[in-house]
Design a protein around this motif. Structure first.
Motif, PDB file in Angstrom:
ATOM      1  N   ALA A   5      44.891  28.173  32.027  1.00 14.34           N
ATOM      2  CA  ALA A   5      44.434  29.001  30.901  1.00 14.34           C
ATOM      3  C   ALA A   5      45.099  30.361  31.038  1.00 14.34           C
ATOM      4  N   MET A   6      45.774  30.786  30.004  1.00 15.16           N
ATOM      5  CA  MET A   6      46.479  32.061  30.077  1.00 15.16           C
ATOM      6  C   MET A   6      45.564  33.246  29.785  1.00 15.16           C
ATOM      7  N   ASN A   7      44.312  33.000  29.373  1.00 13.42           N
ATOM      8  CA  ASN A   7      43.390  34.089  29.073  1.00 13.42           C
ATOM      9  C   ASN A   7      42.231  34.188  30.066  1.00 13.42           C
ATOM     10  N   ARG A   8      42.298  33.433  31.160  1.00 17.75           N
ATOM     11  CA  ARG A   8      41.266  33.490  32.193  1.00 17.75           C
ATOM     12  C   ARG A   8      41.913  33.392  33.564  1.00 17.75           C
ATOM     13  N   THR A   9      41.330  34.083  34.515  1.00 16.12           N
ATOM     14  CA  THR A   9      41.780  33.987  35.900  1.00 16.12           C
ATOM     15  C   THR A   9      40.652  34.447  36.801  1.00 16.12           C
ATOM     16  N   GLY A  10      40.844  34.325  38.079  1.00 14.03           N
ATOM     17  CA  GLY A  10      39.819  34.789  38.998  1.00 14.03           C
ATOM     18  C   GLY A  10      40.111  34.392  40.428  1.00 14.03           C
ATOM     19  N   GLY A  34      41.223  45.030  52.632  1.00 15.38           N
ATOM     20  CA  GLY A  34      41.410  44.535  53.989  1.00 15.38           C
ATOM     21  C   GLY A  34      41.246  43.034  54.112  1.00 15.38           C
ATOM     22  N   LEU A  35      41.281  42.331  52.984  1.00 12.60           N
ATOM     23  CA  LEU A  35      41.122  40.880  52.993  1.00 12.60           C
ATOM     24  C   LEU A  35      42.458  40.206  52.700  1.00 12.60           C
ATOM     25  N   ASP A  36      42.604  39.005  53.182  1.00 13.60           N
ATOM     26  CA  ASP A  36      43.772  38.202  52.866  1.00 13.60           C
ATOM     27  C   ASP A  36      43.440  37.407  51.601  1.00 13.60           C
ATOM     28  N   PRO A  37      44.220  37.571  50.516  1.00 10.78           N
ATOM     29  CA  PRO A  37      43.914  36.821  49.290  1.00 10.78           C
ATOM     30  C   PRO A  37      43.861  35.307  49.515  1.00 10.78           C
ATOM     31  N   GLU A  38      44.549  34.831  50.556  1.00 13.24           N
ATOM     32  CA  GLU A  38      44.549  33.399  50.847  1.00 13.24           C
ATOM     33  C   GLU A  38      43.230  32.937  51.464  1.00 13.24           C
ATOM     34  N   GLN A  39      42.351  33.888  51.881  1.00 10.73           N
ATOM     35  CA  GLN A  39      41.039  33.529  52.417  1.00 10.73           C
ATOM     36  C   GLN A  39      40.146  32.952  51.329  1.00 10.73           C
ATOM     37  N   GLU A  84      40.293  51.008  40.166  1.00  6.77           N
ATOM     38  CA  GLU A  84      40.332  52.315  39.504  1.00  6.77           C
ATOM     39  C   GLU A  84      41.648  53.033  39.816  1.00  6.77           C
ATOM     40  N   ARG A  85      42.152  52.891  41.035  1.00  3.44           N
ATOM     41  CA  ARG A  85      43.434  53.483  41.396  1.00  3.44           C
ATOM     42  C   ARG A  85      44.568  52.864  40.568  1.00  3.44           C
ATOM     43  N   GLN A  86      44.423  51.569  40.254  1.00  4.50           N
ATOM     44  CA  GLN A  86      45.441  50.873  39.465  1.00  4.50           C
ATOM     45  C   GLN A  86      45.315  51.154  37.965  1.00  4.50           C
ATOM     46  N   GLY A  87      44.332  51.954  37.575  1.00  3.85           N
ATOM     47  CA  GLY A  87      44.214  52.336  36.170  1.00  3.85           C
ATOM     48  C   GLY A  87      43.210  51.552  35.352  1.00  3.85           C
ATOM     49  N   ASP A 118      49.730  36.740  34.693  1.00  3.58           N
ATOM     50  CA  ASP A 118      50.419  36.945  35.973  1.00  3.58           C
ATOM     51  C   ASP A 118      50.198  38.357  36.490  1.00  3.58           C
ATOM     52  N   ALA A 119      50.226  39.345  35.578  1.00  3.49           N
ATOM     53  CA  ALA A 119      49.999  40.736  35.987  1.00  3.49           C
ATOM     54  C   ALA A 119      48.575  40.921  36.498  1.00  3.49           C
ATOM     55  N   VAL A 120      47.598  40.281  35.850  1.00  5.25           N
ATOM     56  CA  VAL A 120      46.205  40.387  36.296  1.00  5.25           C
ATOM     57  C   VAL A 120      46.019  39.677  37.635  1.00  5.25           C
ATOM     58  N   ASP A 121      46.693  38.543  37.820  1.00  7.38           N
ATOM     59  CA  ASP A 121      46.642  37.868  39.125  1.00  7.38           C
ATOM     60  C   ASP A 121      47.173  38.789  40.222  1.00  7.38           C
ATOM     61  N   GLU A 122      48.239  39.531  39.931  1.00 12.60           N
ATOM     62  CA  GLU A 122      48.806  40.461  40.915  1.00 12.60           C
ATOM     63  C   GLU A 122      47.846  41.616  41.175  1.00 12.60           C
ATOM     64  N   VAL A 123      47.172  42.099  40.117  1.00 12.38           N
ATOM     65  CA  VAL A 123      46.162  43.156  40.278  1.00 12.38           C
ATOM     66  C   VAL A 123      45.064  42.679  41.222  1.00 12.38           C
TER      67      VAL A 123
END
Length: 193
Positions: free
Chosen positions: A94-99, A79-84, A121-124, A65-70
């Motif tokens: 799968a809890m070990n894959r996302t994209g 400048g993109l809408d994630p819903e695009q 990089e700003r997010q660490g 969930d944290a990676v999805d938010e990242v």
């Protein structure tokens, strides 16, 4: 002749495996100046000319969930809408894959990728430059996850995404959780001639 072909195939397979391992596990694979490949070799065995890997930031393990938010934050920062785009892995599948993937115009995809990478990089997230092609893909690591940002190819795009035209490409973010710190690797040396 069969023995020679067998040695050639084994050598090619070893080179392919070493190349893939060096891309995914840069901290555990070292290629010496003499062509020897060291897997899991201690630091003292490394070649003096080997570049020290960039240390990963000491961050706690991340959840999917944290990676999805990242990913959503980085896409929005570009400048993109994630819903695009569309998720490449269904929620809860799968809890070990996302994209995430979207069809983008080639003219703007590179600058969008650059903006996404700058926000990561700003997010660490730590850049993992081994095997990257700056104009096509970059990989990052943080909290046990590897995140690859790419602007090329249809092979990484989900099957539910519409096809692209000649002026378009896929912009993808692929996340994979790997916990390799607990896996002891024996020292293996391969000499390719």
């Amino acid at each position: 002749m069969n023995a020679l072909l067998k040695r050639v195939w084994i050598g090619m397979a070893a080179a392919l495996i070493a190349s893939l391992a060096a891309t995914v596990l840069p901290d555990h694979v070292r290629i010496a100046d003499d062509g020897r490949i060291h897997l899991g070799a201690p630091e003292s065995m490394a070649s003096p000319s080997a570049v020290a890997p960039t240390p990963e930031s000491t961050s706690p393990p991340l959840t999917r969930d944290a990676v999805d938010e990242v990913i959503r934050t980085a896409v929005s920062a570009a400048g993109l809408d994630p819903e695009q785009g569309r998720p490449t892995v269904a929620a809860g599948a799968a809890m070990n894959r996302t994209g995430w993937a979207a069809v983008r115009e080639k003219a703007s995809a590179q600058s969008e990728m650059d903006a996404i990478c700058a926000d990561l990089e700003r997010q660490g997230w730590t850049l993992n430059p081994n095997g990257d092609r700056p104009q096509a893909s970059r990989s990052y690591k943080r909290g046990g996850w590897y995140l690859v940002v790419s602007t090329r190819g249809q092979s990484q795009a989900p099957s539910t995404t519409s096809g692209s035209t000649d002026s378009q490409t896929y912009l993808t973010l692929t996340g994979l959780q790997l916990n390799l710190s607990d896996i002891p690797l024996p020292e293996i040396t391969v000499r390719i001639r």
